[in-house]
Design a protein around this motif. Sequence first.
Motif, mmCIF file in Angstrom:
data_model
loop_
_atom_site.group_PDB
_atom_site.id
_atom_site.type_symbol
_atom_site.label_atom_id
_atom_site.label_comp_id
_atom_site.label_asym_id
_atom_site.label_seq_id
_atom_site.Cartn_x
_atom_site.Cartn_y
_atom_site.Cartn_z
ATOM 1 N N MET A 44 34.320 6.841 -125.184
ATOM 2 C CA MET A 44 33.243 6.403 -123.635
ATOM 3 C C MET A 44 32.595 5.082 -124.273
ATOM 4 N N VAL A 45 32.685 3.943 -124.862
ATOM 5 C CA VAL A 45 32.308 2.787 -124.888
ATOM 6 C C VAL A 45 33.303 2.346 -123.859
ATOM 7 N N PHE A 46 34.513 2.584 -123.902
ATOM 8 C CA PHE A 46 35.973 2.002 -122.813
ATOM 9 C C PHE A 46 35.161 2.722 -121.326
ATOM 10 N N GLY A 47 35.341 4.259 -121.451
ATOM 11 C CA GLY A 47 34.835 5.054 -120.448
ATOM 12 C C GLY A 47 33.863 4.468 -119.721
ATOM 13 N N SER A 48 32.569 3.879 -119.717
ATOM 14 C CA SER A 48 31.497 4.393 -119.243
ATOM 15 C C SER A 48 31.126 2.731 -118.940
ATOM 16 N N PHE A 49 32.026 2.189 -119.374
ATOM 17 C CA PHE A 49 31.927 1.262 -118.111
ATOM 18 C C PHE A 49 33.032 0.155 -117.717
ATOM 19 N N ILE A 50 34.269 1.775 -117.589
ATOM 20 C CA ILE A 50 34.566 1.452 -116.596
ATOM 21 C C ILE A 50 34.373 2.409 -115.676
ATOM 22 N N ALA A 51 33.467 3.442 -115.451
ATOM 23 C CA ALA A 51 32.829 4.154 -115.146
ATOM 24 C C ALA A 51 31.666 3.000 -113.799
ATOM 25 N N GLY A 52 31.092 2.069 -115.043
ATOM 26 C CA GLY A 52 30.120 1.373 -114.998
ATOM 27 C C GLY A 52 30.454 0.444 -112.936
ATOM 28 N N SER A 53 32.119 -0.140 -113.899
ATOM 29 C CA SER A 53 32.886 -1.815 -113.241
ATOM 30 C C SER A 53 33.275 -1.317 -111.783
ATOM 31 N N SER A 54 34.049 0.279 -112.273
ATOM 32 C CA SER A 54 35.033 0.788 -111.164
ATOM 33 C C SER A 54 34.618 2.142 -110.428
ATOM 34 N N PRO A 55 35.486 1.920 -109.060
ATOM 35 C CA PRO A 55 35.008 3.714 -108.524
ATOM 36 C C PRO A 55 35.650 4.689 -109.510
ATOM 37 N N GLU A 56 36.284 4.695 -110.864
ATOM 38 C CA GLU A 56 36.601 5.933 -111.364
ATOM 39 C C GLU A 56 35.403 5.760 -112.066
#
Length: 324
Positions: A44-56
Amino acid sequence: MTNKKVPRLYFTFLVIVLGCWAYYMFSTQNFSLYLKHYYAVLTMVFGSFIAGSSPEGSAAIAYPIFTLLLKTSPSVARNFAFAIQSIGMTSASLLIIGLAIKVEWNYIKYVTIGGVFGLIFGTYYIVPLISPPLAKLFFVSLWLSFGLVLWNENRKPKREVFVAIQRFAKSDMARLFFFGLIGGMISSIFGTGINIFTFCLMTIYYRIDEKVAVPSSVIIMTIETLLGFFLHAGIIHDFQNESFEMWIVCVPVVAVFAPLGSFVISKVSRRGIAAFLYVILIVQFIGAMWVIKPNLQQLGMCLIVLILGLSTFLYLSKMQRQSN
């Protein structure tokens, strides 16, 4: 600095969430859960950053890792995704609103309405019929086809983009509702999907700037994930203890890293955001191929989805809505 640029809602939410989390953890002395579920925290360190920075959504990272690599039950992974995104994506959305980052409210409104119906329908009538490996292969193949078309569009030296849907009409309401409906069904399976699916429509057909489409999609997924969490925890009552344990240890991580992703991406150029998205989509596809090791029949399905996806998105790009 003006008041609208101070993300007070986000900071208030962060204090409440972390306060409640600390009270629960210290009163129950459940810190041993971090040893049991350390893989969820790292994911979730990576997953949450991607969630906030991309449409995924973060589920686009968590779902395949949990179900395919760690052999977690698909229902546990989906419920965890809804739960954790209710913290991370709410944090990101409050930061977006607090910093007055540009979004497209017509996009958010009508896609969300369709998404509510799609999520409810999919939860009760589609999820029981889906095979997790096939679903994931479909997921990554479709988004890869979108990434290829978006890359092709962005190769055009004078690609015109907009910050809002031009000459918004009733036909646009119906189109956004329909895409939201389908996106909601996709989200019912994975815990995410409506954001990237409708992002495709916005960037290819409506030619909305990625810097506007990304934060808009984050807000859409926030509303969708809150509904999904409520459905499974409050109505269906199938929210598993394992999902809860993973959720509680990841709360402080996603409350910080998801809004951090939204803040960072607001400082990146449109082409930079697009390039970041290409990388995510390619890594997702390769990762799914490596983990699932699809047989000939599954590879054939991937090829069909890629061809159909490319055809659909190329059609949307050729039929781009006229701005005048």
